[in-house]
Design a protein around this motif. Structure first.
Motif, PDB file in Angstrom:
ATOM      1  N   ILE A  71       0.875  -1.184   0.000  1.00  0.00           N
ATOM      2  CA  ILE A  71       0.000   0.000   0.000  1.00  0.00           C
ATOM      3  C   ILE A  71       0.906   1.225   0.000  1.00  0.00           C
ATOM      4  O   ILE A  71       1.743   1.387   0.880  1.00  0.00           O
ATOM      5  CB  ILE A  71      -0.931   0.011   1.216  1.00  0.00           C
ATOM      6  N   ILE A  72       0.736   2.051  -1.020  1.00  0.00           N
ATOM      7  CA  ILE A  72       1.559   3.249  -1.153  1.00  0.00           C
ATOM      8  C   ILE A  72       0.682   4.468  -0.907  1.00  0.00           C
ATOM      9  O   ILE A  72      -0.218   4.763  -1.706  1.00  0.00           O
ATOM     10  CB  ILE A  72       2.200   3.325  -2.552  1.00  0.00           C
ATOM     11  N   PRO A  73       0.923   5.180   0.188  1.00  0.00           N
ATOM     12  CA  PRO A  73       0.177   6.431   0.407  1.00  0.00           C
ATOM     13  C   PRO A  73       0.679   7.478  -0.592  1.00  0.00           C
ATOM     14  O   PRO A  73       1.887   7.638  -0.761  1.00  0.00           O
ATOM     15  CB  PRO A  73       0.520   6.817   1.843  1.00  0.00           C
ATOM     16  N   ILE A  74      -0.240   8.125  -1.285  1.00  0.00           N
ATOM     17  CA  ILE A  74       0.187   9.109  -2.287  1.00  0.00           C
ATOM     18  C   ILE A  74      -0.273  10.505  -1.893  1.00  0.00           C
ATOM     19  O   ILE A  74      -1.348  10.689  -1.357  1.00  0.00           O
ATOM     20  CB  ILE A  74      -0.308   8.738  -3.711  1.00  0.00           C
ATOM     21  N   ASP A  75       0.613  11.447  -2.184  1.00  0.00           N
ATOM     22  CA  ASP A  75       0.340  12.854  -1.892  1.00  0.00           C
ATOM     23  C   ASP A  75      -0.183  13.594  -3.116  1.00  0.00           C
ATOM     24  O   ASP A  75      -0.563  14.757  -3.011  1.00  0.00           O
ATOM     25  CB  ASP A  75       1.615  13.543  -1.392  1.00  0.00           C
ATOM     26  N   LEU A  76      -0.159  12.952  -4.271  1.00  0.00           N
ATOM     27  CA  LEU A  76      -0.629  13.582  -5.503  1.00  0.00           C
ATOM     28  C   LEU A  76      -2.138  13.792  -5.425  1.00  0.00           C
ATOM     29  O   LEU A  76      -2.856  12.951  -4.898  1.00  0.00           O
ATOM     30  CB  LEU A  76      -0.302  12.705  -6.713  1.00  0.00           C
ATOM     31  N   ARG A  77      -2.620  14.892  -5.997  1.00  0.00           N
ATOM     32  CA  ARG A  77      -4.050  15.177  -5.980  1.00  0.00           C
ATOM     33  C   ARG A  77      -4.640  15.344  -7.374  1.00  0.00           C
ATOM     34  O   ARG A  77      -5.836  15.209  -7.552  1.00  0.00           O
ATOM     35  CB  ARG A  77      -4.349  16.427  -5.143  1.00  0.00           C
ATOM     36  N   HIS A  78      -3.817  15.667  -8.380  1.00  0.00           N
ATOM     37  CA  HIS A  78      -4.330  15.781  -9.743  1.00  0.00           C
ATOM     38  C   HIS A  78      -4.624  14.373 -10.279  1.00  0.00           C
ATOM     39  O   HIS A  78      -3.755  13.503 -10.207  1.00  0.00           O
ATOM     40  CB  HIS A  78      -3.307  16.443 -10.671  1.00  0.00           C
ATOM     41  N   PRO A  79      -5.807  14.146 -10.811  1.00  0.00           N
ATOM     42  CA  PRO A  79      -6.114  12.822 -11.365  1.00  0.00           C
ATOM     43  C   PRO A  79      -5.124  12.406 -12.456  1.00  0.00           C
ATOM     44  O   PRO A  79      -4.776  11.236 -12.571  1.00  0.00           O
ATOM     45  CB  PRO A  79      -7.525  12.983 -11.940  1.00  0.00           C
ATOM     46  N   GLU A  80      -4.657  13.376 -13.246  1.00  0.00           N
ATOM     47  CA  GLU A  80      -3.704  13.059 -14.308  1.00  0.00           C
ATOM     48  C   GLU A  80      -2.392  12.564 -13.725  1.00  0.00           C
ATOM     49  O   GLU A  80      -1.782  11.625 -14.240  1.00  0.00           O
ATOM     50  CB  GLU A  80      -3.454  14.282 -15.198  1.00  0.00           C
ATOM     51  N   ALA A  81      -1.937  13.198 -12.645  1.00  0.00           N
ATOM     52  CA  ALA A  81      -0.675  12.797 -12.010  1.00  0.00           C
ATOM     53  C   ALA A  81      -0.801  11.408 -11.389  1.00  0.00           C
ATOM     54  O   ALA A  81       0.118  10.583 -11.504  1.00  0.00           O
ATOM     55  CB  ALA A  81      -0.275  13.822 -10.954  1.00  0.00           C
ATOM     56  N   ILE A  82      -1.938  11.131 -10.769  1.00  0.00           N
ATOM     57  CA  ILE A  82      -2.162   9.808 -10.176  1.00  0.00           C
ATOM     58  C   ILE A  82      -2.203   8.751 -11.276  1.00  0.00           C
ATOM     59  O   ILE A  82      -1.637   7.660 -11.131  1.00  0.00           O
ATOM     60  CB  ILE A  82      -3.466   9.804  -9.345  1.00  0.00           C
ATOM     61  N   THR A  83      -2.824   9.087 -12.403  1.00  0.00           N
ATOM     62  CA  THR A  83      -2.883   8.160 -13.527  1.00  0.00           C
ATOM     63  C   THR A  83      -1.496   7.882 -14.080  1.00  0.00           C
ATOM     64  O   THR A  83      -1.154   6.739 -14.394  1.00  0.00           O
ATOM     65  CB  THR A  83      -3.797   8.725 -14.636  1.00  0.00           C
ATOM     66  N   TYR A 140       9.387   8.328  -8.337  1.00  0.00           N
ATOM     67  CA  TYR A 140       8.328   8.732  -9.257  1.00  0.00           C
ATOM     68  C   TYR A 140       7.431   9.836  -8.693  1.00  0.00           C
ATOM     69  O   TYR A 140       7.201  10.845  -9.339  1.00  0.00           O
ATOM     70  CB  TYR A 140       7.478   7.523  -9.653  1.00  0.00           C
ATOM     71  N   GLU A 141       6.886   9.614  -7.508  1.00  0.00           N
ATOM     72  CA  GLU A 141       5.907  10.567  -6.985  1.00  0.00           C
ATOM     73  C   GLU A 141       6.514  11.951  -6.772  1.00  0.00           C
ATOM     74  O   GLU A 141       5.889  12.966  -7.090  1.00  0.00           O
ATOM     75  CB  GLU A 141       5.300  10.061  -5.676  1.00  0.00           C
ATOM     76  N   THR A 142       7.724  12.003  -6.255  1.00  0.00           N
ATOM     77  CA  THR A 142       8.367  13.304  -6.034  1.00  0.00           C
ATOM     78  C   THR A 142       8.512  14.075  -7.342  1.00  0.00           C
ATOM     79  O   THR A 142       8.229  15.270  -7.398  1.00  0.00           O
ATOM     80  CB  THR A 142       9.763  13.092  -5.389  1.00  0.00           C
ATOM     81  N   ARG A 143       8.905  13.393  -8.387  1.00  0.00           N
ATOM     82  CA  ARG A 143       9.059  14.050  -9.692  1.00  0.00           C
ATOM     83  C   ARG A 143       7.695  14.485 -10.257  1.00  0.00           C
ATOM     84  O   ARG A 143       7.585  15.551 -10.840  1.00  0.00           O
ATOM     85  CB  ARG A 143       9.772  13.120 -10.667  1.00  0.00           C
ATOM     86  N   LEU A 144       6.686  13.632 -10.077  1.00  0.00           N
ATOM     87  CA  LEU A 144       5.362  13.999 -10.577  1.00  0.00           C
ATOM     88  C   LEU A 144       4.782  15.192  -9.825  1.00  0.00           C
ATOM     89  O   LEU A 144       4.055  16.002 -10.401  1.00  0.00           O
ATOM     90  CB  LEU A 144       4.412  12.796 -10.499  1.00  0.00           C
ATOM     91  N   LYS A 145       5.090  15.329  -8.551  1.00  0.00           N
ATOM     92  CA  LYS A 145       4.648  16.505  -7.816  1.00  0.00           C
ATOM     93  C   LYS A 145       5.254  17.770  -8.399  1.00  0.00           C
ATOM     94  O   LYS A 145       4.594  18.811  -8.468  1.00  0.00           O
ATOM     95  CB  LYS A 145       5.025  16.386  -6.329  1.00  0.00           C
ATOM     96  N   GLU A 146       6.503  17.689  -8.837  1.00  0.00           N
ATOM     97  CA  GLU A 146       7.151  18.851  -9.467  1.00  0.00           C
ATOM     98  C   GLU A 146       6.536  19.134 -10.837  1.00  0.00           C
ATOM     99  O   GLU A 146       6.358  20.291 -11.209  1.00  0.00           O
ATOM    100  CB  GLU A 146       8.655  18.599  -9.623  1.00  0.00           C
ATOM    101  N   ILE A 147       6.227  18.095 -11.591  1.00  0.00           N
ATOM    102  CA  ILE A 147       5.680  18.254 -12.936  1.00  0.00           C
ATOM    103  C   ILE A 147       4.279  18.845 -12.883  1.00  0.00           C
ATOM    104  O   ILE A 147       3.935  19.740 -13.661  1.00  0.00           O
ATOM    105  CB  ILE A 147       5.665  16.901 -13.681  1.00  0.00           C
ATOM    106  N   PHE A 148       3.453  18.350 -11.975  1.00  0.00           N
ATOM    107  CA  PHE A 148       2.060  18.780 -11.881  1.00  0.00           C
ATOM    108  C   PHE A 148       1.848  19.770 -10.748  1.00  0.00           C
ATOM    109  O   PHE A 148       0.805  19.762 -10.103  1.00  0.00           O
ATOM    110  CB  PHE A 148       1.140  17.577 -11.708  1.00  0.00           C
TER     111      PHE A 148
END
Length: 166
Positions: free
Chosen positions: A100-112, A157-165
């Motif tokens: 189970i990975i807790p995610i901090d991303l909130r944009h649906p596109e970033a989660i996808t 991955y998630e850290t980079r996606l937070k920067e992108i989105f």
């Protein structure tokens, strides 16, 4: 001027991707194919803009390019690792795990994108997203330390996606 740009190109990344995909599908790079690809890249996002009301506004294409290169490299490395595991280890020695990975991303596109990245990388697959969108269930083929897999996905991955989105 900014309003005209946003109206003409409601999703600039999609415009670029559509143009490139069109040229790749044609299997030749000519001026005509490039222009037609750009026309498709402008028209299709414009026609579908009504279905993208909450599109990310701070999208960073340069960081996304480096992210795509990183993911492509990880896919190559993971292919070799999974092939090695399959060829050299009996099934009884595998240590599969549900993580189970807790995610901090909130944009649906970033989660996808995160879920797709995990699934595209051999040896892992995204299985489910919690109802709240705050946790991702991932299956790993061989995870002697599930916490390390979780931490690597969040850091890599998630850290980079937070920067992108952002």
């Amino acid at each position: 001027m900014t309003r005209l740009f946003n109206w003409l190109l409601p999703h600039p990344a999609m415009t670029l991707i559509l143009a490139i995909v069109w040229i790749l599908l044609q299997n030749e790079l000519t001026y005509g194919m490039a222009v037609f690809g750009l026309i498709l890249g402008v028209v299709i996002p414009r026609l579908t803009a009504v279905w993208w009301p909450d599109r990310p506004t701070g999208f960073k294409i340069g960081k996304m390019t480096s992210y795509v290169l990183l993911v492509m490299w990880d896919i190559i490395v993971a292919n070799v690792q999974v092939a090695w595991i399959v060829l050299t280890r009996p099934n009884s020695k595998l240590r599969p795990a549900w993580i189970i990975i807790p995610i901090d991303l909130r944009h649906p596109e970033a989660i996808t994108v995160l879920a797709g990245t995990i699934t595209l990388t051999p040896g892992t697959v995204s299985a489910d997203l919690s109802n709240t969108g705050h946790c991702l269930l991932v299956h790993a083929l061989d995870a002697p330390d599930p916490d390390a897999v979780r931490d690597e996905i969040k850091q890599r991955y998630e850290t980079r996606l937070k920067e992108i989105f952002a």
